[in-house]
Design an enzyme around this catalytic site. Structure first.
Site, short mmCIF file in Angstrom:
data_model
loop_
_atom_site.label_atom_id
_atom_site.label_comp_id
_atom_site.label_asym_id
_atom_site.label_seq_id
_atom_site.Cartn_x
_atom_site.Cartn_y
_atom_site.Cartn_z
N SER A 171 0.83 -1.21 0.00
CA SER A 171 0.00 0.00 0.00
C SER A 171 0.86 1.25 0.00
CB SER A 171 -0.91 0.02 1.24
OG SER A 171 -1.81 -1.05 1.19
N HIS A 194 0.98 -1.87 -7.33
CA HIS A 194 -0.07 -1.66 -6.33
C HIS A 194 -1.38 -2.10 -6.97
CE1 HIS A 194 -2.75 1.16 -3.82
NE2 HIS A 194 -2.62 -0.01 -3.23
N GLU A 238 -1.23 0.48 -10.19
CA GLU A 238 -0.05 1.34 -10.31
C GLU A 238 1.19 0.45 -10.52
OE1 GLU A 238 -0.61 5.12 -7.48
OE2 GLU A 238 -1.21 3.26 -6.52
N ASN A 258 -2.54 5.93 -2.52
CA ASN A 258 -2.65 5.91 -1.06
C ASN A 258 -2.12 7.17 -0.38
OD1 ASN A 258 -4.17 3.63 -0.80
ND2 ASN A 258 -2.41 2.25 -0.71
N1 LIG Z 1 -6.25 -4.89 1.26
C1 LIG Z 1 -6.13 -4.08 0.22
O1 LIG Z 1 -7.15 -3.52 -0.26
C2 LIG Z 1 -4.78 -3.81 -0.40
C3 LIG Z 1 -4.73 -3.17 -1.65
C4 LIG Z 1 -3.49 -3.00 -2.27
C5 LIG Z 1 -2.33 -3.42 -1.65
N2 LIG Z 1 -2.41 -4.01 -0.42
C6 LIG Z 1 -1.15 -4.47 0.17
O2 LIG Z 1 -1.04 -5.86 -0.10
C7 LIG Z 1 -0.34 -6.51 0.96
C8 LIG Z 1 -1.23 -7.61 1.54
O3 LIG Z 1 -2.41 -7.00 2.05
P1 LIG Z 1 -3.70 -7.87 2.44
O4 LIG Z 1 -4.82 -6.91 2.52
O5 LIG Z 1 -3.79 -9.06 1.59
O6 LIG Z 1 -3.30 -8.31 3.93
P2 LIG Z 1 -3.88 -9.53 4.75
O7 LIG Z 1 -3.62 -9.21 6.17
O8 LIG Z 1 -5.28 -9.84 4.33
O9 LIG Z 1 -2.98 -10.78 4.28
C9 LIG Z 1 -1.60 -10.83 4.51
C10 LIG Z 1 -1.20 -12.30 4.46
O10 LIG Z 1 0.22 -12.40 4.56
C11 LIG Z 1 0.48 -13.58 5.28
N3 LIG Z 1 1.84 -13.61 5.79
C12 LIG Z 1 2.37 -12.89 6.80
N4 LIG Z 1 3.65 -13.25 6.98
C13 LIG Z 1 3.94 -14.21 6.07
C14 LIG Z 1 5.09 -15.00 5.78
N5 LIG Z 1 6.22 -14.84 6.47
N6 LIG Z 1 5.02 -15.90 4.77
C15 LIG Z 1 3.89 -16.06 4.05
N7 LIG Z 1 2.75 -15.35 4.31
C16 LIG Z 1 2.79 -14.45 5.29
C17 LIG Z 1 -0.57 -13.55 6.39
O11 LIG Z 1 -0.73 -14.81 7.02
C18 LIG Z 1 -1.81 -13.12 5.62
O12 LIG Z 1 -2.53 -14.22 5.11
C19 LIG Z 1 0.00 -5.42 1.99
O13 LIG Z 1 1.28 -4.95 1.76
C20 LIG Z 1 -1.06 -4.35 1.70
O14 LIG Z 1 -0.63 -3.07 2.09
C21 LIG Z 1 -3.61 -4.23 0.21
#
Ligand SMILES: NC(=O)c1ccc[n+]([C@@H]2O[C@H](COP(=O)([O-])OP(=O)(O)OC[C@H]3O[C@@H](n4cnc5c(N)ncnc54)[C@H](O)[C@@H]3O)[C@@H](O)[C@H]2O)c1
Length: 282
Positions: free
Chosen positions: A116, A137, A149, A187
């Protein structure tokens, strides 16, 4: 055949894996434990089955899942040509995953950072291949969103950028080129809006429903900022605002205490069943 590793099977990893599989790619989807991966497979099957109803293509959920192999631990992407990383928006978590991937993957493997706000150059510096690390992104829900992005880090080569642009195109995504600045374009703006909307609820100025209604009814937005927070994940909003606050050292990004309290209380939005709103388990 190109194999794509998808690390992190949360909100974004599940969407990225489904989008890749439904566009004919073989995927290795990785997370920390088997329970999370079982839930991810069930979510992908359900979302693929509902695809047509949600305005997407008609999909055979078994066919989509047949292209996705799941495994525990980031080491499982060792043979991937491209890895799309989607782990928690936390620097220590991301750093350790990149250290692992850099040690096990071949020297030509490209790492795509889905974050993000964390600067791509900072992630690339943890690896021995900063020329092959690029930010994408993705937007949520990934299969439904037509654009994202595309963010090169300081050392990313044009060849890496174009290979990933081609992959995005094969996934049905238009890549919008953006420079590497914490929070990128989306963001820098969205997180301020959501954080300020949370302050309005925190201060008792309006309910979450009223805040969102102003954005829907007055501005014509399809969703208000707090519905959006629940879709993204309240915890992910907090972590992203914290990244922006630390990076820019600017008080305009100070995180709303309500976001901290909700994160501590497990009110993470849709993914936990409760955030600013309450959701049925599905
Ligand atoms: N949620 C959104 O709308 C969104 C949009 C764009 C980007 N992002 C970015 O994408 C990334 C993921 O976000 P999300 O919303 O899916 O988060 P989330 O919390 O739903 O999922 C994150 C996942 O990563 C896993 N994880 C953590 N440590 C790990 C490891 N060592 N090995 C393997 N897996 C591991 C967790 O168990 C979890 O399932 C973040 O960087 C977030 O900022 C999120």
């Amino acid at each position: 055949m190109t194999v794509i590793g998808v690390v992190g099977a949360g909100v974004m990893g599940v969407g990225v894996a489904q989008n890749l599989a439904q566009t004919g790619h073989d995927v290795v989807l990785v997370d920390k434990d088997e329970e999370i991966l079982a839930a991810a497979r069930a979510t992908i099957w359900r979302n693929a089955r509902m695809s047509r109803l949600m305005g997407g293509p008609a999909l055979d959920p078994d066919d989509v899942l047949s292209r996705i192999t799941t495994a525990v631990g980031a080491e499982a992407v060792a043979k991937a040509d491209v890895v799309i990383e989607n782990v928690t928006e936390n620097w220590d978590v991301k750093r350790s995953v990149y250290e692992t991937m850099d040690a096990v993957c071949g020297p030509d493997t490209i790492f795509v950072v889905n974050t993000s706000a964390i600067p791509i150059t900072k992630v690339a510096a943890v690896t021995g291949r900063p020329d092959k690390v690029v930010g994408v992104h993705f937007m949520n829900p990934v299969p439904a969103k037509p654009a994202c992005e595309l963010i090169p880090g300081f050392h990313t080569t044009a060849e890496t950028v174009e290979r990933v642009r081609d992959l995005l195109s094969a996934m049905g995504k238009k890549a919008i080129d953006v420079k590497d600045a914490c929070g990128f374009v989306s963001n820098r703006v969205l997180m301020l809006t959501v954080n300020e909307a949370a302050f309005l609820v925190h201060e008792g100025v309006a309910t979450a429903e009223s805040v969102d209604e102003v954005f829907r009814s007055c501005f014509g937005h399809p969703m208000g900022p707090l519905e959006t927070a629940d879709l993204i994940g309240v915890d992910t909003i907090l972590y992203s605002v914290e990244v922006l606050y630390e990076h820019y050292a600017d008080s305009k990004y100070r995180p709303c205490p309500l976001l901290k309290q909700m994160t501590d209380a497990g009110l993470h939005g849709r993914k936990s069943g409760r955030g600013f709103y309450t959701y049925d388990a599905n």
